[in-house]
Structures are given as C-alpha cells and as structure tokens.
Design an enzyme around this catalytic site. Structure first.
Site, PDB file in Angstrom:
ATOM      1  N   THR A  19       0.834  -1.212   0.000  1.00 45.65           N
ATOM      2  CA  THR A  19       0.000   0.000   0.000  1.00 45.65           C
ATOM      3  C   THR A  19       0.867   1.260   0.000  1.00 45.65           C
ATOM      4  OG1 THR A  19      -1.708  -1.167   1.227  1.00 45.65           O
ATOM      5  CG2 THR A  19      -1.792   1.222   1.298  1.00 45.65           C
ATOM      6  N   ARG A  52       6.420  -9.216  -5.500  1.00 42.40           N
ATOM      7  CA  ARG A  52       5.458  -9.244  -6.608  1.00 42.40           C
ATOM      8  C   ARG A  52       5.136  -7.818  -7.038  1.00 42.40           C
ATOM      9  NH1 ARG A  52       3.094 -10.361  -1.836  1.00 42.40           N
ATOM     10  NH2 ARG A  52       3.836 -12.498  -1.941  1.00 42.40           N
ATOM     11  N   GLY A 138       0.249   8.542  10.019  1.00 41.98           N
ATOM     12  CA  GLY A 138       0.148   8.607   8.555  1.00 41.98           C
ATOM     13  C   GLY A 138       0.656   9.907   7.971  1.00 41.98           C
ATOM     14  N   GLY A 191      -6.641  -0.877   2.758  1.00 45.22           N
ATOM     15  CA  GLY A 191      -5.198  -0.773   3.033  1.00 45.22           C
ATOM     16  C   GLY A 191      -4.872  -0.007   4.298  1.00 45.22           C
ATOM     17  N   LYS A 209       3.265   3.550  18.249  1.00 47.79           N
ATOM     18  CA  LYS A 209       3.311   4.972  17.879  1.00 47.79           C
ATOM     19  C   LYS A 209       3.437   5.856  19.129  1.00 47.79           C
ATOM     20  CE  LYS A 209       0.585   4.068  13.733  1.00 47.79           C
ATOM     21  NZ  LYS A 209      -0.788   3.902  13.220  1.00 47.79           N
ATOM     22  N   GLY A 306      -3.423   4.740   4.900  1.00 49.27           N
ATOM     23  CA  GLY A 306      -3.769   4.735   3.478  1.00 49.27           C
ATOM     24  C   GLY A 306      -2.571   5.106   2.624  1.00 49.27           C
TER      25      GLY A 306
HETATM   26  N1  HSE Z   1      -2.736   0.210  10.558  1.00 55.71           N
HETATM   27  C1  HSE Z   1      -2.365   1.556  10.756  1.00 55.71           C
HETATM   28  C2  HSE Z   1      -3.600   2.359  11.120  1.00 55.71           C
HETATM   29  C3  HSE Z   1      -1.730   2.108   9.515  1.00 55.71           C
HETATM   30  O1  HSE Z   1      -4.713   1.864  10.943  1.00 55.71           O
HETATM   31  O2  HSE Z   1      -3.468   3.467  11.598  1.00 55.71           O
HETATM   32  C4  HSE Z   1      -1.046   3.419   9.709  1.00 55.71           C
HETATM   33  O3  HSE Z   1       0.001   3.329  10.608  1.00 55.71           O
END
Ligand code: HSE
Length: 441
Positions: A19, A52, A138, A191, A209, A306
């Site tokens: 992703t 892949r 993110g 994703g 985090k 994402g």
């Molecule tokens: N799985 C994590 C979330 C992805 O849902 O925040 C981003 O770190």
C-alpha cells in the site's frame, strides 16, 4: 546552464511495494517536479525490491528486483525507503542499508518502537540519516511538529487518535450501526489495517506509535514495554450509544502524561466530551493533541493511514534528506529531537495510580434494592456518581443495562468497587469499564 539542469540527481531505492510503496511511486510520478524543486535535487526512484508487482502503480520505467536486498546492495542508491513492515526482514534491510552508507526512510513504527535506539546509533556511527515521519499518524507531520516545531516547549501531555483502523471501526459502528467484523474487513480492503489486524484492534500499533511520540515529547528512551494497552474489541454499539447520550464519544486514544511521579503511557478506549474537537475526528482520520508549556494545547489532524497520506510523509522525509545531501550537512536534527546522551529514563506511573472519571456499564436483574447496593459500594469507596442511566427493561427480559458515570477515581480503588459490584448476585455479567478524559483544550 539553468538551475534545473544543474540539480544533483539523488537515486532512491524502495523495499516493499504494498500500500505505502505503491502510494509513494504514484506520488513521485504525479508531483515529481514540485517535489524536486523542494528537494533542490532530482529525485529518481531507480530500483524497487518487491516479491510481486502491484497493479496500483506503474513501475515500467523502474528497475524491479524480486530480491529485496538487491536494492540495499545496489551501489547507485543513495536513499533506501523501507516499506516492508514487520521487524525481521525490515530490520535487516535497514541495518544493511546503513552499513552500506545509505540514508534510510521508514514507515515502520514497530521497528522504530522496538529497535529504534540501536538503529539510530548505527545510523549515527555511519553518518547517515534514518527518518520515520510516516511511522506515526500517517500523513500528519507529527514527528517534525513535536521534535522541531515545539522545541521551545516542555511537553506536559499528549493524547491522540493514532490508529486509523480503530477510529474507522468505532466511527462506522457508532454512526452507520455496522458490525465490527464488517468494518474491519473494509479497513483491510482499503489498506488501512496492518498485515495482522490484531495489531490495530488490540492497540499494539497505537502503542508502538505512542512509544515514539513519548520518547520525543519527554526525551525518554524508546520502551515498547512501558505502555498499558487495551484494544477496542469489547466495545459494543450499546456503549457507543450510551456515551453519545451522556455527551461523549468513544475514541481509541494513546495518552502520554508527565506527572510528579513520572510518566504514564496508555492506549485504551476513552470517553471524550463531544465539545472537544478530538471527539469529532472520525473515520480513518488521526489527531494528536499536544499540551506544550509555552504554546498550550495544539491539535494536529489528518489522514492517519492509506496509500497517498502515508506516501506524503515518506516523500517529506526523502526531501529532508535530499536537502541535507545537497548542502552536504547530514543529519541536522537528532532522530528523537535530543542527542542520545541527553535521553533520560523517567519512572513509569502504575495504572493503579491513574485517576480518571469512569464509565461503567452493568447488566443487572431488574429488582428492588439493586441500585441502592451499587451506589453503596461506590460511596463506601469514596467514589461519587456524576450521571446515571437506566433504561426500562426490554419486554420479556429479566435484566436491564445500568450505566454509571463516576467522578474522578483512582484506578485501584475503582477496580475494587467494580469487583464488589460484580460479586453481587444481581449483577449478571462482567462490568464494562471505560476511562473518561476531559482534556484542557
Ligand atoms: N494500521 C495503521 C492504522 C496504519 O490503521 O493506523 C497506519 O500506521
């Protein structure tokens, strides 16, 4: 010669094409010109290592190897983007890249939370940068904000919605009345979720985090074992509705607080007053509220997971490193905001000592005296009731739901009261206990 022609070319290698990898390829393809101007260099993805192909991006003009390590070993590559995830192969990639004198950008929170200390040290020994903006929240540039933008502040506390998947699940369960499993499946398809979604729903991803944010905020070592962690799997649509009725929303928060006795780090579902902006951050959005000594509370909000949002953070790190490469001055800012020798551990405050108001949902027989026994137990513990809801019994059912909102109570004391209430014959199920936070914001 024009300025553009004179720009240095910096070759990027990418390990992993899932992703985040495909999002990053697309972002470079779509905004290469603007990004290059910001970097002061021509940034070129020259080599991708992926087991892949990914139909979500076009790699036809890029060298692609099935052996991920071919990228790390490629002498042409200046910066390696580690987008594999996990802590085994990813760690080997990062270490090997650093030892080969390459700069590294990673989106990997588990890797930084667990092995950050040794990896930053390795990077420093080899005079290379290791950046990780995409690891937390993110697309929100929260690492830079906390580490650099708030450098003039003592951080008192921070609280954040730092997992997009659980926020998406709680939002959809609450507003669209959808089932947990159905919403989780959608988060996976979009994703957002981790390869192992228990990392999301059990709070492990948020704990990783929080460890990173707390290390930067308080200048403490990265310690993944320091976080009390509770997921969202026990939250029911009834809890979301009761919270709403009481003027709150349930959010899955990571909270780090500095107290007189040390630091308290916790991830758990939390009732947040509807009047606070944090309670209105919905869907896959993340938000981090930080209380700084000089600035007061500041809120950072945006897409927390994402492809494109996470790619935005990866590209920002690449641009930062490119700028430093162009200026031949690496690295400018210590990875955790302070030099490693200035990092100091703090006492961990035990959860038993933490004081918050509580939301309690009980299932009890609908009989005379039940409510008075419950309130006696609370008053015997010195815990006062702030609000109480009891609905009329559903026809044909012998039990009713009772919801109690308490005033602030120390966890150990509250849990002792809960154990006594659960032991009553009139209580028919485990009591749902959720902490409440009223942030000064
Ligand atoms: N799985 C994590 C979330 C992805 O849902 O925040 C981003 O770190």
């Amino acid at each position: 010669m024009s300025g553009i022609e004179a720009m240095k070319t910096i070759k990027l290698g990418m390990c992993g094409l899932g992703t985040v990898g495909s999002g990053t390829v697309n972002l470079f393809a779509q905004s290469g010109g603007a990004v290059n101007r910001r970097a002061g260099a021509t940034l070129e993805i020259a080599h991708i290592g992926a087991r892949r192909d990914n139909p979500l991006c076009d790699t036809s003009n890029i060298r692609v190897s099935r052996d991920i390590f071919a990228v790390v070993d490629d002498p042409e590559i200046d910066i390696v983007m580690e987008l594999v995830g996990g802590t085994t192969v990813a760690k080997e990639i990062v270490e090997r890249a650093i030892r080969a004198g390459k700069h590294v950008v990673t989106a990997n929170k588990a890797l930084i939370a667990e092995f950050g200390t040794e990896l930053f040290e390795l990077a420093s020994e080899h005079g290379v940068a290791l950046r990780y903006e995409a690891a937390v929240a993110g697309g929100i540039p929260i690492i830079k904000a906390l580490r650099e933008g708030l450098a003039g502040n003592e951080i008192n506390w921070l609280a954040g919605i730092i997992n997009g998947t659980t926020n998406f699940i709680l939002t959809e369960m609450g507003s669209a009345k959808r089932a947990f499993a159905d919403v989780l499946a959608e988060a996976q398809a979009l994703g957002y979720a981790e390869a192992d979604p228990t990392f999301d729903v059990e709070g492990i991803d948020a704990a990783h985090k929080l460890v990173i944010l707390a290390a930067i905020a308080f200048g403490i070592p990265l310690n993944k074992n320091a976080v009390y962690t509770e997921g969202v799997t026990r939250i029911t649509p009834a809890d979301l509705a009761f919270a709403e009725e009481l003027g709150y929303r349930i959010k899955h928060l990571g909270i780090a607080k500095l107290t007189e006795s040390g630091v308290n780090l916790r991830v758990h579902p939390t009732l947040v007053p509807q009047s606070q902006l944090l309670s209105r951050v919905d869907g896959v959005e993340n938000a981090v509220l930080i209380d700084g000594s000089a600035v007061g509370p500041t809120l950072y909000c945006g897409a927390g997971a994402g492809a494109a949002p996470t790619a935005s953070a990866v590209v920002a790190d690449v641009v930062d490193i490119a700028r430093e490469l162009v200026a031949d001055q690496l690295p400018q800012v210590p990875a955790l905001g302070v030099d490693p020798e200035s990092i100091r551990p703090l006492e961990l405050v035990s959860m038993d000592e933490v004081v918050t108001p509580w939301y309690l949902r009980l299932n009890v027989y609908d009989k005379a005296g039940v409510m008075s026994r419950l309130s006696s137990i609370l008053s015997d513990h010195g815990i006062s009731i702030e609000a109480l809801i009891q609905k009329p019994p559903v026809r044909g059912e012998a039990t009713v739901a009772v919801v109690i909102l308490t005033n602030p109570a120390q966890q150990a004391n509250l849990m002792s009261a809960v154990a006594q209430m659960e032991a009553l014959e009139s209580t028919t199920a485990d009591i749902m206990c959720i902490r409440v936070e009223n942030f000064k914001a």
